[in-house]
Design a protein around this motif. Structure first.
Motif, PDB file in Angstrom:
ATOM      1  N   VAL A  72       0.835  -1.203   0.000  1.00 30.83           N
ATOM      2  CA  VAL A  72       0.000   0.000   0.000  1.00 30.83           C
ATOM      3  C   VAL A  72       0.870   1.253   0.000  1.00 30.83           C
ATOM      4  O   VAL A  72       0.431   2.322  -0.399  1.00 30.83           O
ATOM      5  CB  VAL A  72      -0.970   0.019   1.209  1.00 30.83           C
ATOM      6  N   ALA A  73       2.129   1.075   0.404  1.00 30.20           N
ATOM      7  CA  ALA A  73       3.045   2.227   0.402  1.00 30.20           C
ATOM      8  C   ALA A  73       3.279   2.747  -1.010  1.00 30.20           C
ATOM      9  O   ALA A  73       3.712   3.891  -1.191  1.00 30.20           O
ATOM     10  CB  ALA A  73       4.374   1.843   1.043  1.00 30.20           C
ATOM     11  N   GLY A  74       3.002   1.891  -2.026  1.00 27.40           N
ATOM     12  CA  GLY A  74       3.190   2.319  -3.403  1.00 27.40           C
ATOM     13  C   GLY A  74       2.034   3.155  -3.932  1.00 27.40           C
ATOM     14  O   GLY A  74       2.097   3.710  -5.031  1.00 27.40           O
ATOM     15  N   ASP A  75       0.968   3.274  -3.175  1.00 30.52           N
ATOM     16  CA  ASP A  75      -0.201   4.003  -3.657  1.00 30.52           C
ATOM     17  C   ASP A  75      -0.035   5.524  -3.573  1.00 30.52           C
ATOM     18  O   ASP A  75      -0.694   6.266  -4.291  1.00 30.52           O
ATOM     19  CB  ASP A  75      -1.454   3.582  -2.870  1.00 30.52           C
ATOM     20  N   ARG A  76       0.816   5.964  -2.658  1.00 33.46           N
ATOM     21  CA  ARG A  76       1.063   7.397  -2.574  1.00 33.46           C
ATOM     22  C   ARG A  76       2.372   7.639  -1.842  1.00 33.46           C
ATOM     23  O   ARG A  76       2.640   6.975  -0.832  1.00 33.46           O
ATOM     24  CB  ARG A  76      -0.083   8.097  -1.829  1.00 33.46           C
ATOM     25  N   GLY A  77       3.159   8.559  -2.324  1.00 32.90           N
ATOM     26  CA  GLY A  77       4.439   8.840  -1.674  1.00 32.90           C
ATOM     27  C   GLY A  77       4.239   9.577  -0.366  1.00 32.90           C
ATOM     28  O   GLY A  77       3.547  10.603  -0.320  1.00 32.90           O
ATOM     29  N   ARG A  78       4.779   9.026   0.695  1.00 33.10           N
ATOM     30  CA  ARG A  78       4.620   9.655   2.005  1.00 33.10           C
ATOM     31  C   ARG A  78       5.991   9.906   2.609  1.00 33.10           C
ATOM     32  O   ARG A  78       6.951   9.197   2.314  1.00 33.10           O
ATOM     33  CB  ARG A  78       3.820   8.722   2.935  1.00 33.10           C
ATOM     34  N   ILE A  79       6.062  10.888   3.488  1.00 35.24           N
ATOM     35  CA  ILE A  79       7.353  11.328   4.012  1.00 35.24           C
ATOM     36  C   ILE A  79       8.120  10.179   4.677  1.00 35.24           C
ATOM     37  O   ILE A  79       9.346  10.114   4.600  1.00 35.24           O
ATOM     38  CB  ILE A  79       7.166  12.525   4.996  1.00 35.24           C
ATOM     39  N   GLY A  80       7.389   9.246   5.269  1.00 34.31           N
ATOM     40  CA  GLY A  80       8.022   8.185   6.056  1.00 34.31           C
ATOM     41  C   GLY A  80       8.803   7.170   5.249  1.00 34.31           C
ATOM     42  O   GLY A  80       9.791   6.618   5.728  1.00 34.31           O
ATOM     43  N   ASN A  81       8.361   6.860   4.020  1.00 37.29           N
ATOM     44  CA  ASN A  81       9.076   5.836   3.235  1.00 37.29           C
ATOM     45  C   ASN A  81       8.814   5.970   1.736  1.00 37.29           C
ATOM     46  O   ASN A  81       8.417   5.036   1.079  1.00 37.29           O
ATOM     47  CB  ASN A  81       8.731   4.433   3.739  1.00 37.29           C
ATOM     48  N   TYR A  82       9.088   7.171   1.202  1.00 42.57           N
ATOM     49  CA  TYR A  82       8.722   7.374  -0.205  1.00 42.57           C
ATOM     50  C   TYR A  82       9.666   6.728  -1.201  1.00 42.57           C
ATOM     51  O   TYR A  82       9.283   6.495  -2.350  1.00 42.57           O
ATOM     52  CB  TYR A  82       8.526   8.860  -0.517  1.00 42.57           C
ATOM     53  N   VAL A  83      10.890   6.392  -0.792  1.00 44.59           N
ATOM     54  CA  VAL A  83      11.758   5.689  -1.736  1.00 44.59           C
ATOM     55  C   VAL A  83      11.252   4.251  -1.922  1.00 44.59           C
ATOM     56  O   VAL A  83      11.050   3.776  -3.043  1.00 44.59           O
ATOM     57  CB  VAL A  83      13.231   5.710  -1.258  1.00 44.59           C
ATOM     58  N   ILE A  89      -9.106   2.115   3.002  1.00 41.83           N
ATOM     59  CA  ILE A  89      -8.167   3.034   3.646  1.00 41.83           C
ATOM     60  C   ILE A  89      -7.361   3.763   2.570  1.00 41.83           C
ATOM     61  O   ILE A  89      -7.217   4.987   2.585  1.00 41.83           O
ATOM     62  CB  ILE A  89      -7.213   2.268   4.600  1.00 41.83           C
ATOM     63  N   MET A  90      -6.886   3.010   1.575  1.00 40.41           N
ATOM     64  CA  MET A  90      -6.051   3.620   0.551  1.00 40.41           C
ATOM     65  C   MET A  90      -6.878   4.485  -0.408  1.00 40.41           C
ATOM     66  O   MET A  90      -6.370   5.458  -0.961  1.00 40.41           O
ATOM     67  CB  MET A  90      -5.268   2.547  -0.224  1.00 40.41           C
ATOM     68  N   LEU A  91      -8.144   4.125  -0.583  1.00 38.15           N
ATOM     69  CA  LEU A  91      -9.022   4.958  -1.413  1.00 38.15           C
ATOM     70  C   LEU A  91      -9.093   6.368  -0.811  1.00 38.15           C
ATOM     71  O   LEU A  91      -8.999   7.368  -1.524  1.00 38.15           O
ATOM     72  CB  LEU A  91     -10.415   4.316  -1.453  1.00 38.15           C
ATOM     73  N   ILE A  92      -9.223   6.412   0.492  1.00 34.40           N
ATOM     74  CA  ILE A  92      -9.273   7.713   1.162  1.00 34.40           C
ATOM     75  C   ILE A  92      -7.929   8.432   1.027  1.00 34.40           C
ATOM     76  O   ILE A  92      -7.870   9.595   0.637  1.00 34.40           O
ATOM     77  CB  ILE A  92      -9.639   7.528   2.660  1.00 34.40           C
ATOM     78  N   ILE A  93      -6.866   7.695   1.301  1.00 41.99           N
ATOM     79  CA  ILE A  93      -5.540   8.336   1.278  1.00 41.99           C
ATOM     80  C   ILE A  93      -5.204   8.848  -0.127  1.00 41.99           C
ATOM     81  O   ILE A  93      -4.680   9.948  -0.288  1.00 41.99           O
ATOM     82  CB  ILE A  93      -4.467   7.348   1.806  1.00 41.99           C
ATOM     83  N   ARG A  94      -5.570   8.070  -1.135  1.00 42.02           N
ATOM     84  CA  ARG A  94      -5.276   8.518  -2.515  1.00 42.02           C
ATOM     85  C   ARG A  94      -6.068   9.764  -2.886  1.00 42.02           C
ATOM     86  O   ARG A  94      -5.648  10.545  -3.730  1.00 42.02           O
ATOM     87  CB  ARG A  94      -5.592   7.388  -3.506  1.00 42.02           C
ATOM     88  N   LYS A 137       0.362  17.226   1.280  1.00 45.18           N
ATOM     89  CA  LYS A 137       1.777  17.564   1.411  1.00 45.18           C
ATOM     90  C   LYS A 137       2.123  18.086   2.793  1.00 45.18           C
ATOM     91  O   LYS A 137       3.287  18.099   3.179  1.00 45.18           O
ATOM     92  CB  LYS A 137       2.189  18.575   0.344  1.00 45.18           C
ATOM     93  N   LYS A 138       1.115  18.501   3.536  1.00 43.84           N
ATOM     94  CA  LYS A 138       1.388  18.990   4.897  1.00 43.84           C
ATOM     95  C   LYS A 138       1.168  17.906   5.956  1.00 43.84           C
ATOM     96  O   LYS A 138       1.435  18.116   7.128  1.00 43.84           O
ATOM     97  CB  LYS A 138       0.484  20.181   5.215  1.00 43.84           C
ATOM     98  N   MET A 139       0.652  16.759   5.517  1.00 41.25           N
ATOM     99  CA  MET A 139       0.348  15.704   6.486  1.00 41.25           C
ATOM    100  C   MET A 139       1.579  14.824   6.704  1.00 41.25           C
ATOM    101  O   MET A 139       2.470  14.766   5.865  1.00 41.25           O
ATOM    102  CB  MET A 139      -0.796  14.829   5.970  1.00 41.25           C
ATOM    103  N   SER A 140       1.601  14.176   7.851  1.00 45.60           N
ATOM    104  CA  SER A 140       2.596  13.117   8.014  1.00 45.60           C
ATOM    105  C   SER A 140       1.891  11.872   8.543  1.00 45.60           C
ATOM    106  O   SER A 140       1.675  11.741   9.736  1.00 45.60           O
ATOM    107  CB  SER A 140       3.730  13.547   8.941  1.00 45.60           C
ATOM    108  N   ILE A 141       1.489  11.032   7.610  1.00 43.40           N
ATOM    109  CA  ILE A 141       0.810   9.798   8.013  1.00 43.40           C
ATOM    110  C   ILE A 141       1.637   8.597   7.568  1.00 43.40           C
ATOM    111  O   ILE A 141       2.491   8.708   6.743  1.00 43.40           O
ATOM    112  CB  ILE A 141      -0.619   9.677   7.450  1.00 43.40           C
TER     113      ILE A 141
END
Lengths: 448, 254
Positions: free
Chosen positions: B148-159, B237-242, B250-254
């Motif tokens: 699910v980490a591939g569904d959107r780049g997040r600050i915690g593990n975007y690589v 969950i990912m539908l919402i996050i996407r 961009k201001k969130m850290s989830i």
């Protein structure tokens, strides 16, 4: 390898420990961890009290090391990792015609735990204890990994079987499976009207698997009444078992209150017709009757429960009668109470079994229960018996002193194997099992 | 009839890449119980041999350990050759991956290469080599485990997330290709699974057992699903996050 700070409990959930836990998934990770520092290991934590807990340091969760490493279909020798639940082993091999010769009351217990507690089954009077069927143990001590047998290292082997994990971490073991006639059990149940009838019934029983359920709430003339279950393995068409059920949340306090338990036990007793009955079941059912209800320990609510289990010599029938009288008078008993006649078979210095009668009773963790259990512990000791560490969470060090005749031999082997005490668990500390008998000032009085 | 069905279902070979992971182990066990042949591929050969023995005890028709390193494409051909000696359909489940912490990557950006090789280019190269063989046999299933980490780049593990996103896009294209030849590709996006990778990660919730993920995967293979989230609720969950607008996200850290 990463660590997680966890609060762990035994199956009774009345005792907790907080500490760092690593959960290796490969043999190399296990070796690396233990080469860096020794620590106690636990499996499925099916011991009831604090035997699997360590609140003084880190511990290892062995449940991901749960593979069958080899199997010889001509000899029935199987080599398994320590984290494999014994029920999985049973299910895997019953169809191939082999069965673990000893299975404890729950199939969730791991092989490592079965060895460390030298568990027994309903056929103890026939085949002895689990440790007597262990051919070889791979034991990790620091950066050394040793394969030990009863022949190659008799002291260390006997200190490891039933040794509560104090000689090293059991990584894997070779077990002798027994040929199995089939994957069905024929179960015969009949009512037993009182304690003396139970003793007679055990003497008369010719079954491989025998166990008695006792109504621990019964008093007076009914004292010690219950149901005798005798079973034999057979072959046939497996009727299949139902889907496991689960207890989804902690039960409220009244669920196992005295009147509810009395009514339940009455019904449970009457469930078996007065003339007895015989039924055919999948092999796992009579072995693991409670495993079909996952998390049944939640029935005891948030406070959890303690189990008392002792074994007393065959001639100590009077002691059992007194125990049952005190239990029923206390109003604390739960429906789970079991009586069984044991044979002499035991595999290690600290193994629980001895020839006699073993009585096991669950008590909700309510006020008075610990007092009662300690009282029962003294009765067992006075009768020349002992308590089962896999179940205990409340006994006191001075109560168990001298209970295990080979304890000194065990202590010697343990002192050599783990001189720094890195493998000590909460149970071992509480009962001061590794300390020499009290020549030094006894620990705090702690009279109850 | 039943026996015939059993026999035909035995004619399946599964290449499992990254077979030392707990999810892969759980899948291998479930496949063993239905009599599949297994090629267990990874770097820890001793561990793979243990898993192979375990699979045999659980009913596998055959189970072999194979050396595989996602960063060494030279190790790939031998595995495919070995699979080709087996009769019946060839299938492949990809569990390889690595997740260095974002902090570690920030300290040493060169870690990006290995992360992308482990999670994307390594397995994609393997599948690219395998695809013609599936086409030649006219079927077979590829299971690609993303995240699910591939569904959107997040600050915690975007690589890590970007590598998984690349792999997911690759799988989508491969599905497009293999469908024409009777094959199928299942993209699996697990949420939080109780594995060694997540053991010490804080803030985990609704953690699934590897056995649950494995049975979800086999169910998806049977029903020829295209993209599954496991456990299923991660889809929502990912539908919402996407769908969180980027100017907020961009201001969130989830």
């Amino acid at each position: 390898m990463s660590w997680k700070t966890l609060e762990t409990t035994g199956w009774g959930r009345a005792h907790t420990a907080t500490g760092d836990v690593a959960r290796p998934e490969r043999a190399t990770q296990l070796k690396r961890l233990l080469a860096a520092a020794m620590m106690p290991a636990f499996g499925m934590r099916r011991s009831y009290g604090d035997a699997p807990l360590n609140s003084a340091g880190p511990s290892l969760d062995m449940t991901r090391l749960d593979r069958v490493l080899s199997f010889d279909s001509t000899t029935g020798v199987v080599h398994v990792e320590a984290g494999l639940p014994i029920g999985d082993l049973g299910r895997m091999f019953a169809a191939k015609g082999w069965i673990p010769p000893v299975m404890p009351g729950t199939g969730f217990a791991t092989i490592g735990g079965c060895i460390a507690n030298d568990v027994h089954g309903k056929n103890h009077h026939v085949v002895g204890s689990f440790g007597q069927h262990v051919i070889e143990i791979t034991l990790i001590q620091g950066d050394k990994s040793r394969k030990i047998t009863l022949k190659s290292a008799p002291n260390l082997f006997k200190a490891t079987v039933g040794g509560l994990g104090q000689t090293g971490v059991i990584a894997s073991a070779k077990l002798q499976l027994a040929p199995c006639k089939g994957d069905l059990m024929v179960l015969t149940e009949r009512r037993i009207d009182g304690l003396d009838d139970f003793f007679d019934a055990f003497d008369d029983s010719r079954s491989d698997y025998t166990v008695g359920w006792i109504d621990a709430t019964a008093k007076g003339a009914n004292l010690g009444r219950g149901v005798l279950e005798e079973s034999e393995i057979t072959s046939g068409i497996n009727p299949g078992s139902g889907k496991p059920k689960s207890v989804p949340f902690n039960a409220p306090a009244w669920a196992l209150s005295a009147p509810v338990v009395r009514i339940f036990n009455e019904l449970y007793f009457r469930r078996v017709p007065a003339s007895g009955r015989t039924s055919v079941k999948p092999i796992t059912d009579p072995f693991f009757p409670l495993d079909t209800i996952h998390n049944w320990n939640r029935l005891y609510g948030k406070a959890g429960f303690n189990q008392f289990q002792c074994v007393v010599p065959l001639d100590a029938t009077k002691c059992l009668r007194i125990m049952l009288e005190r239990i029923s008078a206390s109003g604390l008993a739960s429906p789970l109470a079991v009586l069984k006649k044991m044979g002499p078979g035991r595999g290690g210095y600290m193994s629980f079994p001895m020839e006699g009668y073993t009585l096991a009773v669950d008590f909700p963790n309510r006020s008075g229960a610990a007092y009662l259990i300690r009282d029962l512990t003294d009765l067992a000791k006075d009768a020349g018996g002992r308590i089962y560490f896999a179940k205990d969470g409340v006994a006191q060090a001075k109560q168990v002193e001298g209970m295990y005749p080979d304890q000194t031999a065990w202590q010697k082997a343990v002192a050599k194997a783990d001189p720094d005490g890195a493998l000590e668990t909460d149970l071992v500390r509480r009962l001061e099992l590794r300390s020499p008998p009290h020549t030094v000032t006894p620990a705090t009085g702690g009279n109850v | 009839m039943n026996q015939l069905q059993n026999q035909s279902s035995q004619l399946e070979t599964w290449i499992i890449l990254g077979a030392t992971s707990s999810m892969a182990r759980a899948l291998a066990r479930q496949l063993s119980m239905r009599g599949a042949s297994l090629l267990l591929c990874g770097r820890d050969f001793d561990d793979l041999r243990s898993t192979a023995a375990d699979c045999m005890a659980r009913g596998a028709h055959d189970a072999q350990a194979c050396a595989f390193d996602a960063r060494d494409t030279n190790s790939f051909a031998a595995i495919i050759d070995r699979a080709l000696t087996q009769e019946g359909m060839i299938n492949c489940a990809v569990f390889v991956g690595s997740m260095p912490s974002q902090d570690a990557i920030d300290a040493d950006p060169n870690l990006i290469h290995g992360t992308i090789q482990d999670n994307y280019t390594g397995p994609a190269t393997f599948l690219q080599m395998l695809a013609p063989e599936l086409e030649a046999r006219g079927g077979g299933t590829i299971v690609g485990v993303g995240s699910v980490a591939g569904d959107r780049g997040r600050i915690g593990n975007y690589v890590y997330g970007s590598a998984k996103a690349g792999f997911a896009t690759y799988l989508s294209g491969l599905r497009n290709r293999l469908t024409r030849a009777g094959g199928h590709v299942v993209t699996v996006k697990p949420g939080f699974v109780d594995t060694a990778m997540t053991w010490d990660v804080e803030g985990m919730f609704l953690v699934a057992a590897p056995e649950k993920v494995a049975s979800d995967i086999l169910n998806a293979v049977k029903k020829q699903k295209n993209v599954i989230y496991t456990p299923f609720f991660w889809r929502y969950i990912m539908l919402i996050i996407r769908n969180i607008p980027e100017f907020i996200f961009k201001k969130m850290s989830i």
